[in-house]
Scaffold this motif. Sequence first.
Motif, mmCIF file in Angstrom:
data_model
loop_
_atom_site.group_PDB
_atom_site.id
_atom_site.type_symbol
_atom_site.label_atom_id
_atom_site.label_comp_id
_atom_site.label_asym_id
_atom_site.label_seq_id
_atom_site.Cartn_x
_atom_site.Cartn_y
_atom_site.Cartn_z
ATOM 1 N N UNK A 153 -12.776 -15.995 -2.545
ATOM 2 C CA UNK A 153 -11.759 -14.952 -2.687
ATOM 3 C C UNK A 153 -10.959 -15.178 -3.961
ATOM 4 N N UNK A 154 -10.484 -14.087 -4.545
ATOM 5 C CA UNK A 154 -9.674 -14.190 -5.754
ATOM 6 C C UNK A 154 -8.274 -13.616 -5.566
ATOM 7 N N UNK A 155 -8.150 -12.646 -4.683
ATOM 8 C CA UNK A 155 -6.842 -12.025 -4.455
ATOM 9 C C UNK A 155 -6.291 -11.360 -5.691
ATOM 10 N N UNK A 156 -7.171 -10.742 -6.483
ATOM 11 C CA UNK A 156 -6.747 -10.279 -7.798
ATOM 12 C C UNK A 156 -6.557 -8.773 -7.911
ATOM 13 N N UNK A 157 -7.338 -7.973 -7.169
ATOM 14 C CA UNK A 157 -7.253 -6.532 -7.411
ATOM 15 C C UNK A 157 -6.018 -5.943 -6.749
ATOM 16 N N UNK A 158 -5.501 -6.569 -5.749
ATOM 17 C CA UNK A 158 -4.284 -6.187 -5.041
ATOM 18 C C UNK A 158 -4.425 -4.890 -4.258
ATOM 19 N N UNK A 159 -5.656 -4.409 -4.053
ATOM 20 C CA UNK A 159 -5.809 -3.172 -3.292
ATOM 21 C C UNK A 159 -5.687 -3.410 -1.799
ATOM 22 N N UNK A 160 -5.859 -4.666 -1.385
ATOM 23 C CA UNK A 160 -5.873 -4.945 0.042
ATOM 24 C C UNK A 160 -4.482 -5.301 0.560
ATOM 25 N N UNK A 161 -3.439 -5.030 -0.224
ATOM 26 C CA UNK A 161 -2.099 -5.424 0.209
ATOM 27 C C UNK A 161 -1.715 -4.762 1.543
ATOM 28 N N UNK A 162 -1.049 -5.543 2.366
ATOM 29 C CA UNK A 162 -0.547 -5.039 3.649
ATOM 30 C C UNK A 162 0.909 -5.468 3.799
ATOM 31 N N UNK A 163 1.574 -4.825 4.757
ATOM 32 C CA UNK A 163 2.977 -5.141 5.004
ATOM 33 C C UNK A 163 3.104 -5.979 6.270
ATOM 34 N N UNK A 164 4.137 -6.772 6.338
ATOM 35 C CA UNK A 164 4.431 -7.498 7.565
ATOM 36 C C UNK A 164 5.754 -6.953 8.083
ATOM 37 N N UNK A 165 5.788 -6.605 9.344
ATOM 38 C CA UNK A 165 7.024 -6.039 9.866
ATOM 39 C C UNK A 165 8.164 -7.042 9.715
ATOM 40 N N UNK A 166 9.280 -6.552 9.240
ATOM 41 C CA UNK A 166 10.439 -7.417 9.096
ATOM 42 C C UNK A 166 10.518 -8.101 7.743
ATOM 43 N N UNK A 167 9.588 -7.775 6.853
ATOM 44 C CA UNK A 167 9.640 -8.399 5.528
ATOM 45 C C UNK A 167 9.283 -7.346 4.492
ATOM 46 N N UNK A 168 9.889 -7.457 3.314
ATOM 47 C CA UNK A 168 9.566 -6.473 2.284
ATOM 48 C C UNK A 168 8.414 -6.956 1.422
#
Lengths: 255, 548, 177
Positions: free
Chosen positions: A58-73
């Motif tokens: 994994x590289x975590x580079x394109x940032x398209x898979x971003x998700x939110x966590x409830x209670x955090x920005x």
Amino acid sequence: MKQHPPKKVRSDLNPSRLLTFKIDDRDVTAHEDETILSVARQNNIIIPTLCHLDGLSERGACRLCIVEVRGSTKLLPACVTFPRQDMEIITNSKRVINYRKKILELLFTERNHVCSVCVANGHCELQNLAVELGVDHVRYPYLYPRHDVDASHSRFCIDHNRCVLCLRCVRVCDEIEGAHTWDIMGRGMTSKVITDLNQPWGTSETCTGCGKCVQVCPTGALTEKGKSVAEMSKRRQFLPYLQMMRGRQGGSWQK
Amino acid sequence: MTLNIEDLQQIARIEKSKKDGFQHRINVCLAAGCLSCGSGLIKEALEKEVTRRGLDSWCKITGVGCLGLCAEGPLLSLPTSGSYYQGVQVSDVPEILDSLNGSPVARLVCPAETPFFQRQVRIVTENCGRIDPERIEEYIAEDGYAGLYQALTQMTPQEIIDQVSGSGLRGRGGAGYPTGLKWMSMAKAMGSTKFIICNGDEGDPGAFMDRSVLESDPHRVIEGMVIAGYATGANQGFIYVRAEYPLAVKRLRLALSQAERMGMIGNNIFNTSFHFNLQVRLGAGAFVCGEETALIASIEGRMGRPRPRPPFPVEFGLWDHPTMINNVETLANIAPIIRRGSQWFAGIGTEKSKGTKVFALAGKVVNTGLIEIPMGTSLRDIVFAIGGGIPQGGRFKAVQTGGPSGGCIPEQFLDMPVDYDSLAQVGSIMGSGGMIVMDASSCMVDVARFFMEFCMSESCGKCVPCRVGTRQIYDILGKITASRATMAEFTMLEDLCDLIKNTSLCGLGQSAPNPVLTTLKYFRDEYLAHIHDRQCLAGACKKAEEVL
Amino acid sequence: MLAEGINPNATALPATSPAQDHRLRMVNRTMQLYRNEPHGLIETLHTVQESFGYLEEPILRYVAAALQVPLSRVYAVATFYHSFTLRPPGEHTCVICRGTACYIGGSGQILDRIKEKVGIATGETTADGKVSLLEARCLGSCGLAPAGVFDGEVTGKLSPEKVLEKIGRWQHHDPEH
Ligand SMILES: Cc1cc2nc3c(=O)[nH]c(=O)nc-3n(C[C@H](O)[C@H](O)[C@H](O)COP(=O)(O)O)c2cc1C
Ligand code: FES
Ligand code: FES
């Protein structure tokens, strides 16, 4: 300081321990060493990805898979984030959908993606993502950089105009084929994938001609010769199998 | 060779009596700033002249580190009389020697009773400009390595960590993470191989505190690192220094070999079972290598591209082993804290930001140079009292702190105390301590564009928002400064800033919009004037037609 | 070092003169300091640049083979970091700082004037191969802004006139300067 002790696998994640958490209000269960992305996929929850590919590190580079966590920005990339007990993940809030769209639009402005003349038209992950995310126009100005096409290899061709710098080719060449012919030169907007000492691909001494890079490329950047518009579909079923067979968990190319 | 405390004291005594044996001493600043105005020649000339006059046993010439007031170099200090000379030329040498017994050469005297010298509280820079950085004995004579001795022989690792926690020291590398807490996590990290890294990358353009400390007092950083190693169970350290600082690298390497020879690094330090090795590693001109994971990649010999965190370096760092990264200035504070106790340190500064901070004061200010002041000093004091105000009667406009990750602070906040939290409140950061003063001739849009250009060309290119987004922002800012932008583009600017801030992979991207965001907040009229009235309020930007 | 035939990167270096041998020895020494391990790559490239002036392709191949780093990785590292250059520099180099303090102090104008009068932009060398112009991101001499480095010597408080004069002297082969 000759040899550093062998690399450790992530010992903080215990593969035999189970946890439960929520994705989009659905209760799901996972092993501690499974990423949010893989748990979501098991549950048929779709998170768009580009740099991720099953069978590669994994590289975590394109940032398209971003998700939110409830209670955090804070936004987290699902492909490299491990869930915690009772975490509440939101994959489809308006906020993340908007961000994903903008990121994809930025990618479209970066190089010259002209689908109508592309051999991968119809088989392109970038194109599919645009459809999936409903990107029908690009709000930012196109940058129209000038990039070359390298057709010096007898069987393959690389068109840098269509490269999205996901570095799947670099990873598959290093981690699966073991040749490390590809790497990425420069930095920022001037980055470019190269073979050996930035020489024509056809003259590379290390390339085995296996074509794995062509198969994993998400767009029409890496293609087989002799294909005309819309003919270049890709095969990558072999990847997870090879990864397993070659016993290189996680990959060593870049953490 | 392994020393014990008597040996240390003996070295210190000899060194002190040597010093006291001279009637007069002249310290010549040999840090990079003064060297570039020719202080090396002056030292040579002084030495020659002293020898010629046969005064070798009467007057001692010493090359020292930074005296602080870099703009007025070359600087000399006369510790015996307490005076400073500025702007010294080789031709002044005979006169200086003539005057040693009488009154100082009035023409060269640099007033030492000014706030610039008086308001400073020196902890990190206590030896800067007072000792010869190329001789370990001089450092020892100033209580050097006594902290290490005390730590290794009288304290347990836990006691050291307690002292560091109790002092309230926070990381000086930017984010202000409590150092004691970091050390505690590191001590708890599992593994027999652990690394300590000193971050001397100092990529923030306009900051030169770390350079000065490394050039003027390298042993202080080494001592801090060995203490950190003992407290956290690490036996190997790296000092990562930018390649742009050749003098710092040279002095560090020299200091390391001296410390090794005296047994402050190596096996059985001070006859204990503790061993610690230290290496210097060079950067190669990449700002992003200041980021922890990129720095680790760089030491491993790879391109400095950050990786997602977690896992944090304290768990998975260099070659996948627990690794702790501390800034140069953070580590330089350690030895004094051990020697004098956490209570002493905690007594300086504000409630949440303890101790002092070294700032590099530069830009449109009279006294450019290096200052060390207690946390909580107001910006007004820094710029006007210590800095001497704006040159040529100019008008103060803003001060930029934190470099490309920081922001521009306007006049209305001049009375704000400078500490981590107040700076964060106005949208800037402490950063590594660069402080650039701007007067009315600077256009804030142009300044924002300058920083965006920096972030764009320093972006490693790994994540999309930072790689492409900084370029898009830079293009829009370019259009605004050329008075060719529309309101739609202005809206897009804010939108892009928000995107990059929230979705980038590492600290570089996440903080890249800060200069734009703060100028948008405090100098919005300047942006709008470029767009609506097609003019630059500061008169700094050329219009589109002039450019073409 | 390496067994024949194991590493495809291994290529013989072109015939070397005694002076070049000395430079190669420097490179070898650095690599040995890091026991020919891949993590010595950046330090080795620094030595190559110091001794050869720039990173020549045959040397890159040599270093890749000796440290067992893939060729493409060596090239990637050499181009990621701005300290390294793959082109031979001019006889003299002029580095102008474009850090914040120097920018506020007017280093932009200096670069503009050089471009106008000498005709070279950052990273370029004059046609006669005499002068190369480079940019730095803060030399740490911000107190003396704008600052620059002329053939390794840091100089502060520059003005366009001072810089042009210096470059002019270089171009008109004054051996003293
Ligand atoms: C883009 C970027 C650049 C940084 N540059 C530096 C630097 O030049 N010097 C430094 O000490 N820390 C720098 N940091 C912060 C370090 O990553 C790290 O937080 C710091 O060295 C920790 O030390 P401390 O706890 O002593 O502050 C940078 C961070 C980022 C994201
Ligand atoms: S798929 Fe997760 S960041 Fe690219
Ligand atoms: S900004 Fe030019 S030397 Fe620091």
